[in-house]
Design a protein around this motif. Sequence first.
Motif, mmCIF file in Angstrom:
data_model
loop_
_atom_site.group_PDB
_atom_site.id
_atom_site.type_symbol
_atom_site.label_atom_id
_atom_site.label_comp_id
_atom_site.label_asym_id
_atom_site.label_seq_id
_atom_site.Cartn_x
_atom_site.Cartn_y
_atom_site.Cartn_z
ATOM 1 N N ALA A 97 -24.450 -48.796 81.160
ATOM 2 C CA ALA A 97 -24.679 -49.616 79.965
ATOM 3 C C ALA A 97 -23.486 -50.523 79.684
ATOM 4 O O ALA A 97 -23.649 -51.708 79.362
ATOM 5 C CB ALA A 97 -24.950 -48.720 78.756
ATOM 6 N N ARG A 98 -22.287 -49.989 79.808
ATOM 7 C CA ARG A 98 -21.085 -50.801 79.595
ATOM 8 C C ARG A 98 -21.018 -51.938 80.611
ATOM 9 O O ARG A 98 -20.660 -53.072 80.269
ATOM 10 C CB ARG A 98 -19.834 -49.935 79.695
ATOM 11 N N SER A 99 -21.355 -51.642 81.858
ATOM 12 C CA SER A 99 -21.294 -52.665 82.904
ATOM 13 C C SER A 99 -22.318 -53.771 82.672
ATOM 14 O O SER A 99 -22.102 -54.914 83.063
ATOM 15 C CB SER A 99 -21.510 -52.027 84.282
ATOM 16 N N LEU A 100 -23.431 -53.419 82.040
ATOM 17 C CA LEU A 100 -24.468 -54.404 81.729
ATOM 18 C C LEU A 100 -24.194 -55.154 80.427
ATOM 19 O O LEU A 100 -24.903 -56.108 80.098
ATOM 20 C CB LEU A 100 -25.827 -53.709 81.634
ATOM 21 N N GLY A 101 -23.189 -54.719 79.680
ATOM 22 C CA GLY A 101 -22.883 -55.365 78.404
ATOM 23 C C GLY A 101 -23.812 -54.974 77.280
ATOM 24 O O GLY A 101 -23.938 -55.690 76.282
ATOM 25 N N ILE A 102 -24.472 -53.814 77.412
ATOM 26 C CA ILE A 102 -25.371 -53.335 76.357
ATOM 27 C C ILE A 102 -24.534 -52.736 75.230
ATOM 28 O O ILE A 102 -23.630 -51.928 75.482
ATOM 29 C CB ILE A 102 -26.356 -52.291 76.918
ATOM 30 N N PRO A 103 -24.792 -53.098 73.981
ATOM 31 C CA PRO A 103 -23.997 -52.557 72.865
ATOM 32 C C PRO A 103 -24.061 -51.036 72.806
ATOM 33 O O PRO A 103 -25.119 -50.432 73.036
ATOM 34 C CB PRO A 103 -24.654 -53.177 71.625
ATOM 35 N N LEU A 104 -22.932 -50.412 72.495
ATOM 36 C CA LEU A 104 -22.890 -48.958 72.373
ATOM 37 C C LEU A 104 -23.430 -48.491 71.025
ATOM 38 O O LEU A 104 -23.836 -47.340 70.893
ATOM 39 C CB LEU A 104 -21.459 -48.453 72.562
ATOM 40 N N ASN A 105 -23.444 -49.365 70.042
ATOM 41 C CA ASN A 105 -24.032 -49.052 68.748
ATOM 42 C C ASN A 105 -25.556 -49.058 68.872
ATOM 43 O O ASN A 105 -26.144 -50.017 69.367
ATOM 44 C CB ASN A 105 -23.568 -50.092 67.720
ATOM 45 N N LYS A 106 -26.202 -47.989 68.427
ATOM 46 C CA LYS A 106 -27.652 -47.855 68.621
ATOM 47 C C LYS A 106 -28.435 -48.971 67.940
ATOM 48 O O LYS A 106 -29.388 -49.512 68.511
ATOM 49 C CB LYS A 106 -28.125 -46.489 68.127
ATOM 50 N N LYS A 107 -28.057 -49.305 66.714
ATOM 51 C CA LYS A 107 -28.756 -50.384 66.010
ATOM 52 C C LYS A 107 -28.670 -51.683 66.807
ATOM 53 O O LYS A 107 -29.687 -52.368 67.016
ATOM 54 C CB LYS A 107 -28.158 -50.575 64.622
ATOM 55 N N MET A 108 -27.476 -52.029 67.264
ATOM 56 C CA MET A 108 -27.287 -53.265 68.013
ATOM 57 C C MET A 108 -28.016 -53.224 69.351
ATOM 58 O O MET A 108 -28.551 -54.239 69.824
ATOM 59 C CB MET A 108 -25.800 -53.532 68.222
#
Length: 290
Positions: A97-108
């Motif tokens: 997820a970090r490598s894909l740039g997906i936000p770690l905050n669930k709402k975001m």
Amino acid sequence: MKKNILFIINPISGGKNKLDFPFLVKKYLDNRLYIAEFAYTNRPKHAFEMTIEAVKKGVEVVVAVGGDGTINEVASAILGSKTIMGIIPSGSGNGLARSLGIPLNKKMAVLQLNKWNTRLIDTACLNEFKFFNMAGLGFDAYISHKFASLKGRGFSGYVKTAFSEVINYKPDRYRIDIDGKEYVRDAFMISIANSSQYGNNAHIAPKALLDDGLLDICVIKPFPLYLFVSMGLRMFAKTSEKSRYVEIIKGKTIRIKSDNNAMAHIDGEAINLGKEILITVNPSSLCVLY
């Protein structure tokens, strides 16, 4: 037409409570785009089984709500189908997820699904096991095995386990064939990287890309024990390849032989293998929302 989207939730990944997650989705997911359903895992491989059924039913999007292990099960079931994968990072490291740039905050992360940004990424196989972020042999596989039995998982638990085990760990000798070129190396560990990092922004292969059709084979050579901390800090500074104890070689087909039965990990999940493994890359084979 609205798309059917199934959220497969691992209720224990990363030690994070997810009881309120469906309410979060109902509040922030665009109901003009999606019809949402939810399912919870309760055993190993359950996410894989539920995803297989969803693919058979023609569900357009399956979202893994968990860590890299949950993502591995969902993605393994999606491969070869038209279903698209989404990720809500909820694990200990969240490397992919970090490598894909997906936000770690669930709402975001939920709001990000509304943008419908898709990307094709490479996937890989280690013998019959599929992986999507990282696989490895040696010390990190050994720690993954120990880490799996911990009650309190998380980054701090991983670090404590590594420090307690490194003193007695012995490197092994490996014969490595990368696209027909042979190498013999004594190694503390060997990481096979599809993305650049394990998780928690610890970058073992800073130049690895998810869509270049290649894997980065990172050989960590035996090093003095007093350098253990600085070797770890190099990963967070994205300078691991500058160490004389680190060798990174890119390749498509990798064969690794060892004198002993290899303990390995795929996306952080420990597995036991024989004395020879085959690793291959499958370019642009998984469509993900990011």
